[in-house]
Design an enzyme around this catalytic site. Sequence first.
Site, PDB file in Angstrom:
ATOM      1  N   GLY A 118       0.802  -1.232   0.000  1.00 29.46           N
ATOM      2  CA  GLY A 118       0.000   0.000   0.000  1.00 29.46           C
ATOM      3  C   GLY A 118       0.825   1.268   0.000  1.00 29.46           C
ATOM      4  CB  SER A 119       4.319   2.142  -0.955  1.00 24.92           C
ATOM      5  OG  SER A 119       4.436   1.725  -2.292  1.00 24.92           O
ATOM      6  CG  ASN A 120       1.508   3.253  -5.802  1.00 21.46           C
ATOM      7  OD1 ASN A 120       1.891   4.261  -6.369  1.00 21.46           O
ATOM      8  ND2 ASN A 120       2.009   2.052  -6.038  1.00 21.46           N
ATOM      9  CG  ASP A 162      -2.366  -4.450 -16.864  1.00 16.99           C
ATOM     10  OD1 ASP A 162      -2.831  -3.915 -15.838  1.00 16.99           O
ATOM     11  OD2 ASP A 162      -1.555  -5.390 -16.853  1.00 16.99           O
ATOM     12  CG  HIS A 188       0.792  -2.024 -15.542  1.00 17.36           C
ATOM     13  ND1 HIS A 188       0.481  -3.285 -15.076  1.00 17.36           N
ATOM     14  CD2 HIS A 188       1.781  -2.185 -16.442  1.00 17.36           C
ATOM     15  CE1 HIS A 188       1.251  -4.169 -15.685  1.00 17.36           C
ATOM     16  NE2 HIS A 188       2.046  -3.532 -16.512  1.00 17.36           N
ATOM     17  CG  LEU A 220      -1.738  -8.494  -6.826  1.00 13.73           C
ATOM     18  CD1 LEU A 220      -0.889  -9.475  -6.027  1.00 13.73           C
ATOM     19  CD2 LEU A 220      -1.034  -8.134  -8.124  1.00 13.73           C
ATOM     20  CG  ASN A 235      -4.453  -0.844 -12.438  1.00 16.34           C
ATOM     21  OD1 ASN A 235      -4.259  -1.145 -11.247  1.00 16.34           O
ATOM     22  ND2 ASN A 235      -3.798  -1.428 -13.425  1.00 16.34           N
TER      23      ASN A 235
HETATM   24  C1  GRF Z   1       2.975  -1.127  -7.649  1.00 16.20           C
HETATM   25  O1  GRF Z   1       4.156  -1.350  -8.348  1.00 16.20           O
HETATM   26  C2  GRF Z   1       1.818  -0.957  -8.613  1.00 16.20           C
HETATM   27  O2  GRF Z   1       2.168  -0.340  -9.806  1.00 16.20           O
HETATM   28  C3  GRF Z   1       1.424  -2.380  -8.888  1.00 16.20           C
HETATM   29  O3  GRF Z   1       1.572  -3.021  -7.648  1.00 16.20           O
HETATM   30  C4  GRF Z   1       2.550  -2.344  -6.849  1.00 16.20           C
HETATM   31  C5  GRF Z   1       1.891  -1.996  -5.552  1.00 16.20           C
HETATM   32  O4  GRF Z   1       2.738  -1.474  -4.585  1.00 16.20           O
HETATM   33  N1  GRF Z   1       0.112  -2.450  -9.498  1.00 16.20           N
HETATM   34  P1  GRF Z   1       2.129  -0.849  -3.266  1.00 16.20           P
HETATM   35  O5  GRF Z   1       1.197  -1.874  -2.626  1.00 16.20           O
HETATM   36  O6  GRF Z   1       1.389   0.408  -3.617  1.00 16.20           O
HETATM   37  O7  GRF Z   1       3.312  -0.574  -2.372  1.00 16.20           O
END
Ligand code: GRF
Length: 217
Positions: free
Chosen positions: A17-19, A155, A114, A95, A112
């Site tokens: 969940g870093s994003n 995608d 990617h 996922l 999304n």
């Molecule tokens: C990221 O690389 C995103 O592009 C992909 O999964 C990864 C998720 O990383 N779909 P995080 O859980 O946000 O750290």
Amino acid sequence: MKKTNPKNLVVLVSGGGSNMAAIMESIDRGEINGEIKAVISSNAEAYALTRAHERGIPAYVCARADYENGAERDREILRICREARADYVLLAGYLGILSGFFIEAYPNKIVNIHPALLPKFGGKGFFGIHVHEAVLAAGETESGATVHFVGGGIDDGAIIAQGKVEVLQGDTPEELQKRVLCNVEHKLFPQVVGLLCADKVKIKDGKVVIDNNISKE
Ligand code: GRF
């Protein structure tokens, strides 16, 4: 500062969940006129759930194994999104593959990220470290990330924005993954969510038109 008509966001996750954290921090800085109303994880162990708990955001686990089939799980995800009055559903490292009825319920509202420059290195099997392995195996000199609307397939769907990084001599898949994540994803996704919440992203004749200076290159 009180926001005016903030957009309701629901974030779907499967891992760290870093994003999502980057989006939360951008909201904190007042760059996004939105609020995360719910976090849904396909994985009970995801650290993203801890991040949601720490902020008192309602968090749910919708793991495939707990449902009869994918459609049952997606009905539950849809119920949570409706309850949260979601304006946008953000797939931040999610996922699972969402059912058609879910995608139809939120046309051009599911987004999304990617970790590659789509349409290259996308589709079945291109997830996680496999994406970066494939980029290196193909001898690419650049990679990056793509934020796109979710269409009917994996995608695909209209591209909103992309950001690039150089592939360096001797890069390992892990090094490339980290560079894409830290240098592109954590900036690009919040930036796009900010534009969405400001109603600056439109679709005209199937193409994304952005009312700003963010680039698709
Ligand atoms: C990221 O690389 C995103 O592009 C992909 O999964 C990864 C998720 O990383 N779909 P995080 O859980 O946000 O750290």
